[in-house]
Design a protein around this motif. Sequence first.
Motif, PDB file in Angstrom:
ATOM      1  N   ARG A 174      -4.403   2.034   5.036  1.00  0.00           N
ATOM      2  CA  ARG A 174      -5.476   2.895   4.549  1.00  0.00           C
ATOM      3  C   ARG A 174      -5.701   4.056   5.509  1.00  0.00           C
ATOM      4  O   ARG A 174      -5.917   5.187   5.076  1.00  0.00           O
ATOM      5  CB  ARG A 174      -6.762   2.093   4.377  1.00  0.00           C
ATOM      6  N   LYS A 175      -5.625   3.765   6.792  1.00  0.00           N
ATOM      7  CA  LYS A 175      -5.863   4.818   7.784  1.00  0.00           C
ATOM      8  C   LYS A 175      -4.669   5.772   7.896  1.00  0.00           C
ATOM      9  O   LYS A 175      -4.832   6.989   7.844  1.00  0.00           O
ATOM     10  CB  LYS A 175      -6.161   4.181   9.132  1.00  0.00           C
ATOM     11  N   LYS A 205       0.885   4.058  -2.845  1.00  0.00           N
ATOM     12  CA  LYS A 205       0.603   5.467  -2.527  1.00  0.00           C
ATOM     13  C   LYS A 205       1.701   6.356  -3.103  1.00  0.00           C
ATOM     14  O   LYS A 205       1.431   7.408  -3.703  1.00  0.00           O
ATOM     15  CB  LYS A 205       0.510   5.647  -1.006  1.00  0.00           C
ATOM     16  N   ARG A 208      -3.903   7.303   4.326  1.00  0.00           N
ATOM     17  CA  ARG A 208      -5.091   7.837   3.645  1.00  0.00           C
ATOM     18  C   ARG A 208      -5.097   7.398   2.185  1.00  0.00           C
ATOM     19  O   ARG A 208      -5.195   8.206   1.262  1.00  0.00           O
ATOM     20  CB  ARG A 208      -5.164   9.351   3.754  1.00  0.00           C
ATOM     21  N   HIS A 209      -4.972   6.108   2.010  1.00  0.00           N
ATOM     22  CA  HIS A 209      -4.873   5.534   0.677  1.00  0.00           C
ATOM     23  C   HIS A 209      -5.994   4.534   0.448  1.00  0.00           C
ATOM     24  O   HIS A 209      -6.273   3.713   1.309  1.00  0.00           O
ATOM     25  CB  HIS A 209      -3.511   4.855   0.506  1.00  0.00           C
ATOM     26  N   LYS A 210      -6.641   4.630  -0.691  1.00  0.00           N
ATOM     27  CA  LYS A 210      -7.727   3.729  -1.083  1.00  0.00           C
ATOM     28  C   LYS A 210      -8.900   3.820  -0.119  1.00  0.00           C
ATOM     29  O   LYS A 210      -9.525   2.831   0.230  1.00  0.00           O
ATOM     30  CB  LYS A 210      -7.241   2.269  -1.163  1.00  0.00           C
ATOM     31  N   THR A 211      -9.224   5.031   0.300  1.00  0.00           N
ATOM     32  CA  THR A 211     -10.313   5.203   1.269  1.00  0.00           C
ATOM     33  C   THR A 211     -11.589   5.754   0.647  1.00  0.00           C
ATOM     34  O   THR A 211     -12.640   5.691   1.280  1.00  0.00           O
ATOM     35  CB  THR A 211      -9.880   6.169   2.397  1.00  0.00           C
ATOM     36  N   LYS A 212     -11.528   6.281  -0.555  1.00  0.00           N
ATOM     37  CA  LYS A 212     -12.708   6.925  -1.141  1.00  0.00           C
ATOM     38  C   LYS A 212     -13.376   6.117  -2.241  1.00  0.00           C
ATOM     39  O   LYS A 212     -14.568   6.252  -2.448  1.00  0.00           O
ATOM     40  CB  LYS A 212     -12.331   8.304  -1.690  1.00  0.00           C
ATOM     41  N   TYR A 219       0.829  -1.201   0.000  1.00  0.00           N
ATOM     42  CA  TYR A 219       0.000   0.000   0.000  1.00  0.00           C
ATOM     43  C   TYR A 219       0.868   1.258   0.000  1.00  0.00           C
ATOM     44  O   TYR A 219       0.566   2.230  -0.702  1.00  0.00           O
ATOM     45  CB  TYR A 219      -0.922   0.019   1.222  1.00  0.00           C
ATOM     46  N   ARG A 247     -13.481  -0.283  -1.732  1.00  0.00           N
ATOM     47  CA  ARG A 247     -13.846  -0.465  -0.320  1.00  0.00           C
ATOM     48  C   ARG A 247     -14.760  -1.672  -0.139  1.00  0.00           C
ATOM     49  O   ARG A 247     -14.584  -2.449   0.806  1.00  0.00           O
ATOM     50  CB  ARG A 247     -14.507   0.793   0.225  1.00  0.00           C
TER      51      ARG A 247
END
Length: 115
Positions: free
Chosen positions: A58-59, A27, A62-66, A23, A71
């Motif tokens: 992800r947290k 990113k 802040r990657h692949k959260t939207k 990840y 998801r």
Amino acid sequence: MKTKLLLILALYLVASLITFIAYALDKRAARKGNWRTPENTLHLLALIGGWPGALTARKLLRHKTKKQPFRTIFWATVVLNCAACAALFTPAADELWRSVGQWPFSCGWFGIQSR
């Protein structure tokens, strides 16, 4: 039972570390406009036990959260992995563990026959 639990925990730890790194690299590639890690690869890593690392990445990153499809598939891999992990502690799985643990020896490999 204790050996199985330690083996599973080690798998989760290693898979999570590899997944977190994947990840982070994705990113960085996204920021630089470079080649990205395929989403299927990220999902496969989550499915094999790396989902805690994916969730952390992800947290923190802040990657692949939207992206909604990502998801949804991610959470499906978490559910599937947890179900598979729970299944490992059933009596049927215990029998499988025993047979796999004896398999190379019971079939005469290494010149050893089981009794």
